[in-house]
Scaffold this motif. Structure first.
Motif, PDB file in Angstrom:
ATOM      1  N   PHE A 200       6.088 -24.045  -8.559  1.00 20.44           N
ATOM      2  CA  PHE A 200       6.429 -23.082  -9.605  1.00 20.44           C
ATOM      3  C   PHE A 200       7.911 -22.739  -9.538  1.00 20.44           C
ATOM      4  CE2 PHE A 200       6.567 -18.810 -11.485  1.00 20.44           C
ATOM      5  CZ  PHE A 200       5.918 -19.050 -12.690  1.00 20.44           C
ATOM      6  N   GLU A 201       8.407 -22.427  -8.345  1.00 17.55           N
ATOM      7  CA  GLU A 201       9.819 -22.078  -8.176  1.00 17.55           C
ATOM      8  C   GLU A 201      10.732 -23.239  -8.540  1.00 17.55           C
ATOM      9  OE1 GLU A 201      10.794 -20.201  -4.438  1.00 17.55           O
ATOM     10  OE2 GLU A 201       8.936 -19.044  -4.504  1.00 17.55           O
TER      11      GLU A 201
ATOM     12  N   GLY B  16      10.138 -25.323 -10.837  1.00 17.42           N
ATOM     13  CA  GLY B  16       9.997 -25.614 -12.256  1.00 17.42           C
ATOM     14  C   GLY B  16       9.208 -26.884 -12.527  1.00 17.42           C
TER      15      GLY B  16
ATOM     16  N   SER C  34       6.139 -28.262 -13.660  1.00 19.65           N
ATOM     17  CA  SER C  34       4.859 -28.035 -14.338  1.00 19.65           C
ATOM     18  C   SER C  34       3.900 -29.210 -14.126  1.00 19.65           C
ATOM     19  CB  SER C  34       5.064 -27.775 -15.826  1.00 19.65           C
ATOM     20  OG  SER C  34       5.751 -28.847 -16.439  1.00 19.65           O
TER      21      SER C  34
ATOM     22  N   GLN D 231       4.712 -21.000 -18.763  1.00 25.31           N
ATOM     23  CA  GLN D 231       4.794 -19.947 -17.754  1.00 25.31           C
ATOM     24  C   GLN D 231       6.090 -20.057 -16.946  1.00 25.31           C
ATOM     25  OE1 GLN D 231       2.535 -17.288 -17.048  1.00 25.31           O
ATOM     26  NE2 GLN D 231       1.987 -17.929 -19.105  1.00 25.31           N
ATOM     27  N   ILE D 232       6.468 -21.266 -16.594  1.00 24.96           N
ATOM     28  CA  ILE D 232       7.693 -21.481 -15.826  1.00 24.96           C
ATOM     29  C   ILE D 232       8.916 -21.090 -16.647  1.00 24.96           C
ATOM     30  CG2 ILE D 232       9.172 -23.291 -14.856  1.00 24.96           C
ATOM     31  CD1 ILE D 232       6.500 -24.610 -13.846  1.00 24.96           C
TER      32      ILE D 232
ATOM     33  N   ALA E 187       8.993 -17.266 -16.912  1.00 23.78           N
ATOM     34  CA  ALA E 187       9.323 -16.668 -15.614  1.00 23.78           C
ATOM     35  C   ALA E 187      10.806 -16.843 -15.300  1.00 23.78           C
ATOM     36  CB  ALA E 187       8.463 -17.289 -14.516  1.00 23.78           C
ATOM     37  N   SER E 188      11.382 -17.960 -15.693  1.00 23.37           N
ATOM     38  CA  SER E 188      12.817 -18.189 -15.472  1.00 23.37           C
ATOM     39  C   SER E 188      13.656 -17.187 -16.255  1.00 23.37           C
ATOM     40  CB  SER E 188      13.210 -19.608 -15.890  1.00 23.37           C
ATOM     41  OG  SER E 188      12.645 -20.541 -15.021  1.00 23.37           O
TER      42      SER E 188
ATOM     43  N   ASP F  93      13.495 -13.797 -14.584  1.00 20.25           N
ATOM     44  CA  ASP F  93      13.794 -13.795 -13.141  1.00 20.25           C
ATOM     45  C   ASP F  93      12.538 -13.442 -12.334  1.00 20.25           C
ATOM     46  OD1 ASP F  93      15.207 -13.932 -10.716  1.00 20.25           O
ATOM     47  OD2 ASP F  93      15.853 -11.841 -10.854  1.00 20.25           O
TER      48      ASP F  93
ATOM     49  N   ARG G 190      10.352 -16.065 -10.721  1.00 17.44           N
ATOM     50  CA  ARG G 190       9.814 -17.359 -10.289  1.00 17.44           C
ATOM     51  C   ARG G 190       9.472 -17.439  -8.813  1.00 17.44           C
ATOM     52  NH1 ARG G 190      12.770 -22.084 -13.185  1.00 17.44           N
ATOM     53  NH2 ARG G 190      12.463 -23.102 -11.202  1.00 17.44           N
ATOM     54  N   HIS G 191       9.672 -16.389  -8.052  1.00 15.76           N
ATOM     55  CA  HIS G 191       9.405 -16.448  -6.614  1.00 15.76           C
ATOM     56  C   HIS G 191       8.072 -15.766  -6.317  1.00 15.76           C
ATOM     57  CE1 HIS G 191      13.430 -17.980  -6.006  1.00 15.76           C
ATOM     58  NE2 HIS G 191      13.837 -17.050  -6.848  1.00 15.76           N
TER      59      HIS G 191
END
Length: 110
Positions: free
Chosen positions: A11-12, A14, A16, A44-45, A48-49, A52, A54-55
């Protein structure tokens, strides 16, 4: 659980496609199935980016098995780049083996 850490890393990063490949062929994420999982995680990625967020870290609270499935319940936390907490929620995951690899079978955010 190590599988959750792998999902968080993907996920972090990126990735998918990597997220999609963690799911069993007959997986279900709240009605999202098959190739829809790939586009879901891509969206979602991206979101989330922008926010901020993504962690992710996972904390398993319980893990049990019936011999065929692993049932995991826990809490996940989302943080920003600076380490600030952005959110937290509970989850329930049912894992099953597919081709001798544990895959997400039911992914249920609570």
């Amino acid at each position: 659980m190590i599988l959750n850490r792998r999902g968080a890393q993907l996920f972090e990063a990126g990735d998918s496609l990597g997220m999609y490949n963690m799911y069993a062929s007959d997986a279900d994420l709240g009605g999202i199935r098959g190739k829809q999982l790939l586009s879901y995680w891509g969206g979602q990625i991206r979101e989330a980016s922008k926010a901020d967020m993504r962690h992710m870290t996972f904390s398993t609270r319980s893990l049990s098995t019936d011999g065929e499935f692993l049932i995991e319940a826990g809490v996940y936390t989302i943080r920003g780049k600076a380490g600030d907490k952005k959110g937290e929620a509970m989850y329930l995951i049912v894992w099953k083996q597919e081709d001798r690899v544990w895959k997400l079978y039911r992914d249920i955010p609570l």
